[in-house]
Structures are given as structure tokens and as C-alpha cells.
Design a protein around this motif. Structure first.
Motif: not given
Length: 163
Positions: A32-41
Motif C-alpha cells: 500500500d505504501v509503495a502504491q502511494e509512493v509511486f503515485l507521488s513519484f
């Protein structure tokens, strides 16, 4: 959306999940964190060459934020009397889970820079990679990590359950 997102995602996803999982102790939460991080990226203008470091730091920050908010939620639930009873046959699992929870709570209490450096280093990044990700000199990474480990030990000893 960025044209290089898929390439960066494929190259960096395992490391982003590993960093977040190191903090959270849960692969599901780490994803879930990875999804959020890649959306930000995907919305950022970070150059692709800087993506691995940026993503690792973002994963650590996001996971620490989630950990801190979880700690606050747990405190509220405990205050409301939501403590579970423990069956004797799962005592070992509960002790291990409690130890992990204590480490995560102590990690969440560290200064952010120390916590991120510690997580990145213990997630397998080299001193040079941690230095680049946090915009530090490579020589200072060891000092920050040692201070973080010392502060983590002190925090764990301060809140150690009495026998």
C-alpha cells in the motif's frame, strides 16, 4: 503522467516494498505504501536518475507516517478498553509480535532523519546509497546510523516490560 514511470516502477518496486516492509513488518501494508509512493513519484518532476534514492526515502517517510498514525490509533483503542485476551497456546507468537510492535514504536519515536537512515541502511542500501538518498556526505551516514541504533536501544530499554 510520466513517460518513464513504468521503467522506474519495474526497477524500483522491490526495493520500495522492502524498505516499507522493514518499517511496518507487513508486506500488505508495504505494498500500500509503495502504491502511494509511486503515485507521488508519477506526479513529481524528480529525474529518473535520482528515482531510486527518492523512492527509498519516500517509502521510509510514508511508512513511518503510517506507523505513527497506527501507534496513535492503538493508544486510542487501548484507552477505550479494546485489549484482547491471550490464549496460552499462542503466547510465543504474542511475545514476538509485542517485541516487533515495541521496536516499531521506538523507531517511530526517533528523529525522522535518524529513523530514515537506519531503515534505509538495514534495508540493504550501502552507505553511499543512503548518503545519496538523504543528501548527506558518505562519512556522516555511519555516525547517524550509530546514533539511531543507540537511541533505539535506549528507547527500547526505557520501555522494556518489567519481569
Amino acid at each position: 503522467m510520466r513517460t518513464d514511470l513504468e521503467q522506474v516502477f519495474r526497477a524500483s518496486y522491490p526495493r520500495v516494498v522492502a524498505v516499507a516492509a522493514r518499517v511496518l513488518g507487513s508486506r500488505d501494508q508495504a505494498e500500500d505504501v509503495a502504491q502511494e509512493v509511486f503515485l507521488s513519484f508519477g506526479r513529481s518532476s524528480v529525474p529518473a536518475a535520482e528515482a531510486p534514492g527518492w523512492l527509498s526515502v519516500a517509502a521510509a517517510h510514508t511508512a513511518l507516517n503510517q506507523l505513527r498514525s497506527g501507534r496513535r490509533r492503538a493508544s486510542r483503542e487501548e484507552a477505550a478498553g479494546g485489549a484482547d485476551t491471550v490464549a496460552p497456546d499462542v503466547a510465543d507468537a504474542v511475545v514476538t509480535r509485542d517485541e516487533h510492535r515495541r521496536v516499531r514504536a521506538a523507531l517511530a519515536g526517533l528523529p525522522r532523519r535518524q529513523a530514515v537512515a537506519l531503515v534505509l541502511r538495514h534495508s540493504g542500501l550501502s552507505y553511499a546509497e543512503v548518503a545519496a538518498a538523504l543528501d548527506l556526505s558518505p562519512g556522516s551516514v555511519g555516525t547517524i546510523v550509530r546514533r539511531a541504533e543507540s537511541a533505539l536501544r535506549k528507547e527500547l530499554n526505557r520501555h522494556a516490560p518489567s519481569e
